[in-house]
Design an enzyme around this catalytic site. Structure first.
Site, mmCIF file in Angstrom:
data_model
loop_
_atom_site.group_PDB
_atom_site.id
_atom_site.type_symbol
_atom_site.label_atom_id
_atom_site.label_comp_id
_atom_site.label_asym_id
_atom_site.label_seq_id
_atom_site.Cartn_x
_atom_site.Cartn_y
_atom_site.Cartn_z
ATOM 1 N N ARG A 259 32.361 147.357 134.936
ATOM 2 C CA ARG A 259 33.753 147.728 135.218
ATOM 3 C C ARG A 259 34.693 146.949 134.326
ATOM 4 O O ARG A 259 34.530 145.745 134.123
ATOM 5 C CB ARG A 259 34.079 147.450 136.692
ATOM 6 C CG ARG A 259 33.193 148.284 137.614
ATOM 7 C CD ARG A 259 33.552 148.137 139.074
ATOM 8 N NE ARG A 259 32.586 148.913 139.868
ATOM 9 C CZ ARG A 259 32.581 148.962 141.194
ATOM 10 N NH1 ARG A 259 33.497 148.283 141.888
ATOM 11 N NH2 ARG A 259 31.690 149.696 141.824
ATOM 12 N N ARG A 274 34.278 138.728 140.672
ATOM 13 C CA ARG A 274 34.766 139.893 139.920
ATOM 14 C C ARG A 274 34.290 139.805 138.481
ATOM 15 O O ARG A 274 34.842 139.063 137.673
ATOM 16 C CB ARG A 274 36.294 139.938 139.978
ATOM 17 C CG ARG A 274 36.906 141.259 139.532
ATOM 18 C CD ARG A 274 38.402 141.269 139.712
ATOM 19 N NE ARG A 274 38.798 141.072 141.099
ATOM 20 C CZ ARG A 274 38.893 142.066 141.985
ATOM 21 N NH1 ARG A 274 38.666 143.300 141.612
ATOM 22 N NH2 ARG A 274 39.233 141.818 143.236
ATOM 23 N N GLU A 346 34.906 141.469 150.582
ATOM 24 C CA GLU A 346 34.152 142.719 150.504
ATOM 25 C C GLU A 346 32.808 142.526 149.815
ATOM 26 O O GLU A 346 32.726 141.920 148.743
ATOM 27 C CB GLU A 346 34.976 143.754 149.727
ATOM 28 C CG GLU A 346 34.255 145.074 149.565
ATOM 29 C CD GLU A 346 35.004 146.035 148.646
ATOM 30 O OE1 GLU A 346 36.211 145.822 148.430
ATOM 31 O OE2 GLU A 346 34.375 146.971 148.148
ATOM 32 N N SER A 349 30.851 148.835 150.449
ATOM 33 C CA SER A 349 31.822 149.867 150.775
ATOM 34 C C SER A 349 31.026 151.130 151.054
ATOM 35 O O SER A 349 30.279 151.602 150.201
ATOM 36 C CB SER A 349 32.748 150.059 149.567
ATOM 37 O OG SER A 349 33.898 150.771 149.940
ATOM 38 N N ARG A 388 27.725 139.210 144.792
ATOM 39 C CA ARG A 388 28.503 138.689 145.916
ATOM 40 C C ARG A 388 27.603 138.206 147.039
ATOM 41 O O ARG A 388 27.952 137.289 147.781
ATOM 42 C CB ARG A 388 29.480 139.756 146.415
ATOM 43 C CG ARG A 388 30.591 140.017 145.396
ATOM 44 C CD ARG A 388 31.684 140.912 145.918
ATOM 45 N NE ARG A 388 32.700 141.114 144.883
ATOM 46 C CZ ARG A 388 33.818 141.812 145.059
ATOM 47 N NH1 ARG A 388 34.058 142.395 146.237
ATOM 48 N NH2 ARG A 388 34.693 141.934 144.088
#
Length: 427
Positions: A259, A274, A346, A349, A388
RNA sequence: GGAGAGGUGGCCGAGUCGGUCGAAGGCAGCCGCCUGCUAAGCGGUUGUGGGGGUAACACCUCACCCAGGGUUCGAAUCCCUGCCUCUCCGCCA
């Protein structure tokens, strides 16, 4: 993508549903375009019908060796007009499709209404954050202490937002991947390992294109690096008609994800949270429409189960209408407790896309004994984001002496290693 | 990277000098019939999408033979471009 017919016949429903997302959409131009398109279709079809009929006559005349030049002359004009209509139709059709492709999915009625993430609703919690009795460190401090993640050298090799995993850090990353894949496959998810470079059609099928190109890494060969395994795995069945008896289909896939994180300057600049590249194990389902909300609950539970087996405290959040993603009709986020940050972050999802992706990607099924086809419903969720999860393990399992215990469930995947730090350790 | 071959309905496969091809034939599937059972046999049937139509069917019509252009009164059939697959050579993890 929404159904063109549904939108033009129910503009108020669409407008109100999108308003819940905080969007004010003007459907008037679209409907005008659609009306125009329907007229063109009708006129063009009538002309083509005539052409087909006369062509047969011409053929019959020629077979009888009779003169057909008058008819041929007449048809020249008809054909020219057909061509005009086809051009108009192409143009109008392209414009309506382009418009529809930019419209997000309609939120399901069960989704809490809200403007932004402050409108999200906590559904449940599992586990209790540990009492440390000392100041819990950030994962990057822990990682540095044990030399298991090297951000500096990663920056030299690639740049900011990359990580070089080393020694037991790399081993832990691999252990998590294998642990998750094994757990998921034991529940009936079929393991796949797809291409991680995909074409524009696939990206359009799941909704990343055309609207979010800036969030993707693109190559010189018109191929894109996937931002999630959702893209290649959902596209496995693009342009297919599935048999009802084959549904539901469950897949799980490990892939790297890429990303650009455009627009996230200053956010999570330190550590592993991130990254431009990260590993993830994904869950993907293809199901019948009437089952998709049950399947969402089950999928979410399957993702939660990974956290429970790792004994990591988490909570489940129902995203509100203003916070759900572009393609989703409903989404639960799983948030894991991070002691270093003192808050939940988070880690997964889980979404039901209903027929939004299926319509874009043309994934249908045929009901036994019934004619015609229907779009399947697609779902997916992280199960889980590896990086994560690794952060969560480091921070939750840190000990007073700075060492890190390995969760029981992971030890078989760590070659029996029980601790990073105190015991004999490879560095 | 070089040289060839090819992409047709769920599958196999035919499409002659462009005209009655949505597409022969076979297989598979479905519905009947027949037969102690099974197999075989007989008859019929079986794609997707759009538009119109119906209470719902029916029905009418258009489009689709990899994709996009072109030639033509008319293209699965001819021409161009792209994509993909296969074979051989080279190269390579």
């Amino acid at each position: 993508m929404l159904d063109a017919r549904f939108v033009r016949e129910n503009p108020d429903i669409v407008k109100n549903a999108l308003a819940k997302r905080g969007m004010d959409v003007d459907l008037v131009p679209f409907i005008a375009l659609e009306d125009e398109r329907l007229v063109f279709i009708k006129d063009a079809d009538e002309l083509r019908e005539k052409r087909n009929k006369v062509s047969e006559e011409i053929a019959a005349l020629k077979r009888r060796k009779e003169d057909a030049s008058a008819l041929i002359e007449e048809m020249k004009d008809v054909s020219a007009r057909i061509k005009e209509y086809e051009e108009k139709l192409n143009d109008v059709g392209r414009r309506t499709r382009e418009f529809l492709l930019t419209l997000p999915n309609l939120p399901n009625e069960s989704v809490p209404v809200g403007r932004d993430e402050t409108g999200n609703v906590e559904v449940r919690r599992w586990g209790t954050p540990r009492e440390f009795g000392f100041t819990a460190l950030n994962h990057w401090d822990l990682a540095e202490m044990h030399d298991i993640i090297d951000f500096d050298r990663a920056a030299k090799i690639a740049g900011a937002r990359f990580a070089l995993m080393k020694g037991l850090g790399a081993r832990l990353e691999r252990a998590l991947m294998n642990f998750m894949l094994d757990l998921n496959t034991s529940k009936g998810y079929k393991e796949v390992f797809p291409p991680i470079l995909v074409n524009a059609e696939s990206m359009t099928g799941t909704g990343q294109l055309p609207k979010f190109e800036m969030e993707l890494f693109k190559t010189f060969d018109e191929l894109y690096l996937i931002p999630t395994a959702e893209v290649p795995v959902t596209n496995i069945h693009r342009a297919e008609i599935l048999e009802e008896s084959k549904l539901p289909l469950y897949y799980t896939a490990y892939t790297p994800c890429f990303r650009r994180e455009a627009g996230s300057y200053g956010k999570d600049t330190r550590g592993l949270i991130r990254q431009h590249q990260f590993n993830k194990v994904e869950l993907v389902k293809f199901v019948k429409p009437e089952n998709s909300y049950d399947e969402l609950e089950k999928l979410t539970n399957d993702a939660e189960d990974i956290l429970r087996k790792l004994e990591l405290p988490y909570r489940v959040i129902a995203l509100c209408t203003g916070d759900i993603g572009f393609s989703a009709a409903k989404t639960y986020d799983l948030e894991v407790w991070l002691p270093g940050q003192g808050r939940y972050r988070e880690i997964s999802s889980c979404s039901n896309f209903e027929d939004f992706q299926a319509r874009r990607a043309d994934i249908r099924f045929r009901r036994e004994g019934k004619k015609g086809t229907e779009f399947v419903h697609t779902l997916n969720g992280s199960g889980l984001a590896i990086g994560r999860t690794l952060v969560a393990v480091l921070e939750n399992y840190q000990q007073k002496d700075g060492s890190i215990l390995i969760p029981e469930a992971l030890r078989p995947y760590m070659g029996g290693v029980e601790r990073i730090g105190a015991a004999p350790v490879c560095k």
